[in-house]
Scaffold this motif. Structure first.
Motif, short mmCIF file in Angstrom:
data_model
loop_
_atom_site.label_atom_id
_atom_site.label_comp_id
_atom_site.label_asym_id
_atom_site.label_seq_id
_atom_site.Cartn_x
_atom_site.Cartn_y
_atom_site.Cartn_z
N ALA A 109 0.84 -1.20 0.00
CA ALA A 109 0.00 0.00 0.00
C ALA A 109 0.87 1.25 0.00
O ALA A 109 1.80 1.37 0.81
CB ALA A 109 -0.93 -0.02 1.21
N GLY A 110 0.60 2.16 -0.91
CA GLY A 110 1.34 3.42 -0.97
C GLY A 110 2.69 3.32 -1.66
O GLY A 110 3.36 4.33 -1.86
N LYS A 111 3.10 2.13 -2.04
CA LYS A 111 4.38 1.97 -2.75
C LYS A 111 4.16 2.13 -4.26
O LYS A 111 3.03 2.03 -4.74
CB LYS A 111 4.97 0.58 -2.49
N THR A 112 5.27 2.37 -4.97
CA THR A 112 5.18 2.48 -6.42
C THR A 112 5.50 1.12 -7.04
O THR A 112 6.54 0.52 -6.73
CB THR A 112 6.18 3.54 -6.93
N ILE A 113 4.58 0.65 -7.87
CA ILE A 113 4.67 -0.72 -8.38
C ILE A 113 4.92 -0.71 -9.89
O ILE A 113 4.17 -0.09 -10.65
CB ILE A 113 3.35 -1.48 -8.08
N GLY A 114 5.94 -1.41 -10.33
CA GLY A 114 6.22 -1.53 -11.76
C GLY A 114 5.58 -2.79 -12.32
O GLY A 114 5.59 -3.83 -11.66
N VAL A 115 5.01 -2.69 -13.52
CA VAL A 115 4.35 -3.85 -14.15
C VAL A 115 4.58 -3.81 -15.65
O VAL A 115 5.00 -2.79 -16.20
CB VAL A 115 2.81 -3.82 -13.90
N GLN A 116 4.27 -4.93 -16.32
CA GLN A 116 4.21 -4.91 -17.79
C GLN A 116 2.78 -4.55 -18.20
O GLN A 116 1.81 -5.13 -17.70
CB GLN A 116 4.60 -6.28 -18.38
N THR A 117 2.68 -3.59 -19.11
CA THR A 117 1.38 -3.06 -19.53
C THR A 117 0.37 -4.14 -19.88
O THR A 117 0.66 -5.03 -20.68
CB THR A 117 1.56 -2.14 -20.76
N CYS B 107 -3.50 -2.42 -10.15
CA CYS B 107 -4.35 -1.22 -10.25
C CYS B 107 -5.60 -1.37 -9.40
O CYS B 107 -6.00 -0.44 -8.71
CB CYS B 107 -4.74 -0.96 -11.71
N GLU B 108 -6.20 -2.58 -9.44
CA GLU B 108 -7.41 -2.82 -8.64
C GLU B 108 -7.12 -2.68 -7.15
O GLU B 108 -7.86 -2.05 -6.40
CB GLU B 108 -7.90 -4.26 -8.87
N ASP B 109 -6.02 -3.30 -6.72
CA ASP B 109 -5.76 -3.39 -5.28
C ASP B 109 -5.06 -2.17 -4.69
O ASP B 109 -5.25 -1.84 -3.52
CB ASP B 109 -4.91 -4.64 -4.97
N PHE B 110 -4.21 -1.51 -5.50
CA PHE B 110 -3.39 -0.44 -4.93
C PHE B 110 -3.57 0.91 -5.61
O PHE B 110 -2.91 1.87 -5.25
CB PHE B 110 -1.91 -0.87 -4.94
N ASN C 203 -0.54 4.43 -8.37
CA ASN C 203 0.68 3.84 -7.79
C ASN C 203 1.36 2.84 -8.71
O ASN C 203 2.35 2.20 -8.32
CB ASN C 203 0.34 3.15 -6.47
N VAL C 204 0.80 2.68 -9.92
CA VAL C 204 1.32 1.66 -10.82
C VAL C 204 2.02 2.31 -12.00
O VAL C 204 1.48 3.22 -12.62
CB VAL C 204 0.17 0.73 -11.30
N VAL C 205 3.23 1.87 -12.32
CA VAL C 205 3.98 2.38 -13.47
C VAL C 205 4.06 1.26 -14.51
O VAL C 205 4.55 0.17 -14.22
CB VAL C 205 5.40 2.82 -13.08
#
Ligand code: ARG
Length: 295
Positions: A181-189, A198-201, A205-207
């Motif tokens: 929670a509150g962290k920056t999260i990297g993902v593959q598009t 995106c749903e949970d956080f 917060n999602v990059v």
């Protein structure tokens, strides 16, 4: 009436001619694969364990051969697979060649179908639209069966399990999913990791990155605090990059399957029949074991 019949038989004739006279060019390379009959017979012997049940496997396997005769592919004689080859050990480059679990499973399927496999490496979020619109025959990309995708494409029988995992730096204060929670999260598009994060956080917060490797670069350079990605690629990336680790906690458990256009049910049926045999006779497991060593 007569006229209609004449037109019909003319159409039939040209269809037959297309099937028998057309496209012998360039398809010879994988035509040696006529050992399929022995593999197919072992799987029906195995199914006798449930002899009290009334499922008729025999019917299923004959439907499989019928369907195999009817399907069409984008290019005659070729099975065109769309993938995104930044996803070890499922698909990645070894020199100029795309290798990995998906590439090998697809090769076995193409062999059984008597087709040459061609792999197109495209953006992950172009795979479903490309298969849906008939540009590619199949999408094989460690792709999770998901509700939204099912609106656009059909999926095969699942052939593997994927778990969403979290990669962090070794000195990270993140020790479980609860710390995200509150962290920056990297993902593959547009991967399921992206959708779920995106749903949970919250999407703020999602990059999103084009691929897992770039998300990992983002983590190494401190642009994101963690990367959410499927566990096997996560392990590969952590092994290949010093100072990274994969958290023990599982974020989500998913199933991987091959996707098809909804317009090509015959191909789906043919591939499913083969895939189920390859799972039953241990061929898929053999490929998995080659790429994923037990710890
Ligand atoms: N399993 C995840 C999904 O379906 C990620 C798949 C990414 N695959 C790839 N070849 N890049 O969304």
């Amino acid at each position: 009436m007569k006229k209609a019949l004449a037109i019909l038989s003319a159409a039939l004739f040209s269809a037959l001619c297309l099937a028998s006279c057309g496209g012998t060019d360039g398809t010879s390379s994988s035509s040696e694969s006529s050992q399929e009959s022995s593999a197919a017979s072992t799987s029906s012997a195995e199914s006798s364990e449930g002899s009290s049940s009334e499922e008729s496997q025999a019917e299923e396997s004959s439907a499989e051969t019928d369907a195999a005769a009817e399907f069409t592919t984008v290019t005659e004689g070729v099975l065109t697979m769309a993938t995104n080859a930044e996803f070890p050990p499922y698909e990645y480059y070894e020199g100029d060649t795309i290798v990995g679990i998906d590439a090998e499973v697809a090769q076995l399927i193409a062999d059984e179908l008597g087709l040459t496999l061609e792999i197109a490496d495209i953006a992950f979020d172009s795979i479903v639209p490309g298969v849906q619109s008939g540009k590619y025959d199949i999408g094989v990309a460690g792709m999770t069966i998901d509700e939204k995708r099912l609106e656009s494409v059909n999926f095969s029988t699942p052939y593997a399990t994927g778990i969403q995992a979290v990669i962090v730096t070794e000195d990270s204060d993140i020790t479980s999913v609860d710390d995200l929670a509150g962290k920056t999260i990297g993902v593959q598009t547009n991967t399921t990791g992206d959708i779920k994060a995106c749903e949970d956080f919250g999407m703020e917060n999602v990059v999103q990155y084009d691929n897992g490797a770039m998300a990992v670069e983002g983590l190494k350079s401190g642009k994101v605090d963690c990367v959410i990605i499927d566990n096997e690629p996560a392990k590969s990336y952590a092994a290949a990059n010093e100072g990274l680790k994969v958290l023990e906690t599982e974020y989500a458990v998913e199933e991987y399957a091959i996707c098809f256009s909804k317009e090509n049910a015959a191909l789906q049926e043919a591939v499913n029949g083969i895939l189920e045999d390859l799972i039953a006779d241990g061929s898929v497991q053999e490929i998995v074991d080659k790429y994923i060593k037990a710890e």
